[in-house]
Structures are given as structure tokens and as C-alpha cells.
Motif scaffolding. Structure first.
Motif: not given
Ligand code: APR
Length: 231
Positions: A10, A21-22, A104, A171-172, A195, A197, A214
Motif C-alpha cells: 500500500a 491499511f495499518r 490480492h 509494505t508493513s 519505506d 518506517n 517511495a
């Protein structure tokens, strides 16, 4: 040509205005994810789920690919390039990447709730209750929900095993089996992660982390990889 495999999440679409999402306390646009993205949620309230995805479909259709989606396309002149995305938007397609696997599913597709192999392209049209497949069963979004199998995981594992270079973007690494792909990449292959994070992924051989958004991090990495290919 060397093979580059790129796993995106994401975060690569965040700067195109699509929410991750998170990022917001477990809520996704104000909903508990299990309410809108699980078979249980679908059985409980299909109308809510359809409305939710109709909004997502509209938002994704309005979004534009950003500098990160576009930069990845430049790799194709220098490397055999395969994108594996967890995203259900089509921003890699619209940026011009030629080889994209959707782990997905895709927002623009709908499928039969009776036979998962009956998939139809709905574009950005809304799915309504009462819209049915040719067998007469309700159409649902063609996305993989929590608790559902990921049919594309085997081919994704095969691609990861063959990677000369592996790149992870936005992506986490919290959702399996997608997060496990990096473990199939040969130990001596260089791996990069972009990322802002640092995801909690434990020790990985030959991993370089580019802790940036990104649009800037992927630009830098693509320039570096093109230089290497030309050296
Ligand atoms: N650039 C790069 N990364 C970013 C940016 C950005 N501008 N903004 C946020 N991120 C990172 C976050 O730091 C986080 O690590 O993107 C990641 C988003 O993580 P998630 O929201 O967990 O998304 P993702 O990993 O794609 O989720 C995986 O979970 O809900 C399911 O099926 C759904 O495909 C999804 C899967």
C-alpha cells in the motif's frame, strides 16, 4: 539480463492519495478491517462490503500513478522486471509496467461468489446487490480477504526463488504469505527495502534499507540500479 523482482504494498500508492491499511489505528476508512475485508463480514453485511469497495474503486480510478510507479518502468530497459503487488489498485498497469502479478486481486474485477474462476472486468462501475454471475450467484469484489487463500502465492514463490535482485516497497510485511516471499530469494542476491518506517522483518542477508517515501527512495534506487547495469 538480470532478473529483478519487486514486491509492493500500500505504501507505494500512498503518495497517489490511496490510504494504507495499518496507518490509522486498525481502521480502514473508519471501518474495522474484518467488517469489510473478510468472508465473515461479507456474510454478515454484503451491502456494506459492496458499498465500501465501490468507494475504493472510485478512489482508485481517480488516483494517478506517482513517480515511484513510473520509475520502476525504467528498469525494464535494463533488467527482466517482475512486479508482485499486494495492491488491488491498477497504478502499476497505468504507469506502464509490463509484468505484474496481483497477489490480492484487483478492484476493477468482480467475481462470482459461487465459482471463484468466474471473473469479470467491471472497470470503475459499481457492484450492486442483485448483480449476478452467469450462474446466478451474487457478484463480489475479486479481492483476497483476511482468512482466504492466496491463489497466486506459488507462482510468486517461484519468481522470488529466481530473483537476482529483490526490492520491497511500502509494505508493513505484516500479512502472510506475501511477507514470506523475501525468504525464498537466494541469500546472496542483493535486497532493497524502501519505506519511511522500518518494517519489523528480522535479519535478512544482503538487505539495504532506504528509509524514505517511495517517490524519492525508489527514484534513487532505480538510478543506482540502472547505473550498475550500464557499468
Ligand atoms: N512510501 C513508501 N512506504 C510508505 C509510504 C510512502 N509514502 N507511506 C507509508 N508507507 C509504508 C508504511 O510505513 C507501511 O510499512 O507502507 C506500509 C503500508 O503497510 P500496510 O498498510 O500494512 O499495507 P500492506 O503491507 O500493503 O498490507 C498488506 O494487508 O490488509 C491487507 O490485503 C491487504 O494487501 C494488503 C495487505
Amino acid at each position: 539480463m538480470k532478473k529483478i523482482v519487486i514486491l509492493t504494498g500500500a505504501g507505494i500508492s500512498a503518495e497517489s492519495g490511496i490510504q494504507t491499511f495499518r496507518g490509522s489505528g486498525g481502521l480502514w476508512e473508519g471501518h474495522d478491517v474484518m467488517e469489510v475485508a473478510s468472508p465473515e463480514g461479507w456474510h454478515k453485511n454484503p451491502e456494506l462490503v459492496l458499498n465500501f469497495y465501490n468507494l475504493r474503486r472510485k478512489a482508485a480510478a481517480k488516483a494517478e500513478p506517482n513517480a515511484a510507479h513510473l520509475a520502476l518502468v525504467e528498469l525494464e530497459a535494463h533488467y527482466q522486471t517482475q512486479v508482485i503487488t499486494q495492491n488491488v489498485d491498477d497504478l502499476h498497469e497505468r504507469a506502464g509496467s509490463s509484468s505484474i502479478m496481483h497477489l490480492h486481486g484487483m478492484l476493477r474485477n468482480v467475481r462470482s461468489s459461487a465459482d471463484p474462476s468466474l471473473i469479470y472486468n467491471y472497470g470503475d462501475r459499481e457492484i450492486q446487490m442483485g448483480d449476478t454471475c452467469e450462474l446466478g450467484s451474487q457478484l463480489r469484489p475479486d479481492v483476497v480477504w483476511f482468512g482466504e487463500a492466496v491463489p497466486m502465492i506459488e507462482p510468486a514463490v517461484a519468481l522470488s526463488r529466481e530473483a537476482d535482485i529483490f526490492i520491497v516497497i511500502g509494505t508493513s510485511m505484516a500479512v502472510y504469505p506475501a511477507a514470506s516471499l523475501i525468504h525464498y530469494v537466494p541469500a546472496d542476491a542483493p535486497k532493497f527495502l524502501v519505506d519511511p518506517n522500518r518494517p519489523d522483518i528480522g535479519p535478512i542477508n544482503n538487505l539495504q534499507i532506504i528509509q524514505k517515501p517511495a517517490t524519492t527512495g525508489v527514484r534513487e534506487l532505480v538510478d543506482q540500479l540502472i547505473q550498475q547495469a550500464n557499468a
